[in-house]
Design a protein around this motif. Structure first.
Motif, short mmCIF file in Angstrom:
data_model
loop_
_atom_site.label_atom_id
_atom_site.label_comp_id
_atom_site.label_asym_id
_atom_site.label_seq_id
_atom_site.Cartn_x
_atom_site.Cartn_y
_atom_site.Cartn_z
N PRO A 86 -43.07 -22.11 86.83
CA PRO A 86 -42.87 -20.75 87.35
C PRO A 86 -44.17 -20.26 88.00
CG PRO A 86 -42.06 -20.93 85.10
CD PRO A 86 -42.79 -22.22 85.40
N SER A 87 -44.01 -19.59 89.12
CA SER A 87 -45.17 -19.07 89.83
C SER A 87 -45.81 -17.93 89.02
CB SER A 87 -44.77 -18.57 91.21
OG SER A 87 -45.91 -18.26 91.97
N GLU A 88 -47.13 -17.93 89.00
CA GLU A 88 -47.88 -16.88 88.33
C GLU A 88 -48.71 -16.12 89.35
OE1 GLU A 88 -50.20 -18.03 84.94
OE2 GLU A 88 -48.74 -19.55 84.35
N GLU A 89 -48.87 -14.83 89.12
CA GLU A 89 -49.72 -14.03 89.98
C GLU A 89 -51.18 -14.30 89.65
OE1 GLU A 89 -50.20 -9.56 89.72
OE2 GLU A 89 -48.76 -9.80 91.38
N LEU A 90 -51.98 -14.50 90.68
CA LEU A 90 -53.41 -14.74 90.53
C LEU A 90 -54.16 -13.83 91.47
CD1 LEU A 90 -53.41 -18.65 90.70
CD2 LEU A 90 -53.48 -17.25 88.64
N GLU A 91 -55.39 -13.50 91.13
CA GLU A 91 -56.25 -12.76 92.04
C GLU A 91 -57.35 -13.71 92.49
OE1 GLU A 91 -57.68 -9.00 90.68
OE2 GLU A 91 -59.25 -8.98 92.18
N MET A 92 -57.44 -13.88 93.79
CA MET A 92 -58.45 -14.78 94.36
C MET A 92 -59.22 -14.03 95.43
SD MET A 92 -56.25 -18.30 94.72
CE MET A 92 -57.63 -19.14 95.46
#
Length: 116
Positions: A86-92
């Motif tokens: 499942p896709s996870e939200e990340l901050e890059m």
């Protein structure tokens, strides 16, 4: 995983050190990645993946280690694995993204470099 922890992991994978990064290196290898010690980073990440095998942040960091140590096939396999989770939200780099987007972009970049 909390957003601060995610941001630090991803920032480290991109080589962008953030405040407090050293405090997390024991768990995700981010400080080792930031200073270019990929062997040490790999040891930390592999150890953590024994407990958190599907953690997107750890997968991204390990794939980065593999890319930086000329193991494109292993990196590619990790990015492909990430796309099956499942896709996870990340901050890059100060922007929100998803683990799937990170994987797709990395695979596209690897494909482009391989075509040269």
């Amino acid at each position: 995983m909390n957003k601060v922890y995610q941001a630090l992991i991803v920032a480290a994978a991109l080589g962008v050190a953030g405040p407090g990064l050293a405090a997390y290196s024991e768990f995700n290898g981010s400080a080792e990645i930031a200073r270019g010690d990929y062997a040490a980073a790999e040891k930390v990440i592999v150890k953590q993946r024994k407990m958190f095998a599907n953690d997107a942040d750890l997968i991204v960091n390990l794939a980065m280690v593999y890319r930086k140590t000329n193991r494109a096939d292993e990196a590619r396999a990790l990015y492909q694995r990430l796309l099956k989770l499942p896709s996870e939200e990340l901050e890059m780099a100060g922007r929100l993204t998803t683990s799937h987007r990170v994987a797709r972009e990395a695979l596209a970049k690897m494909d482009m470099l391989a075509a040269r």
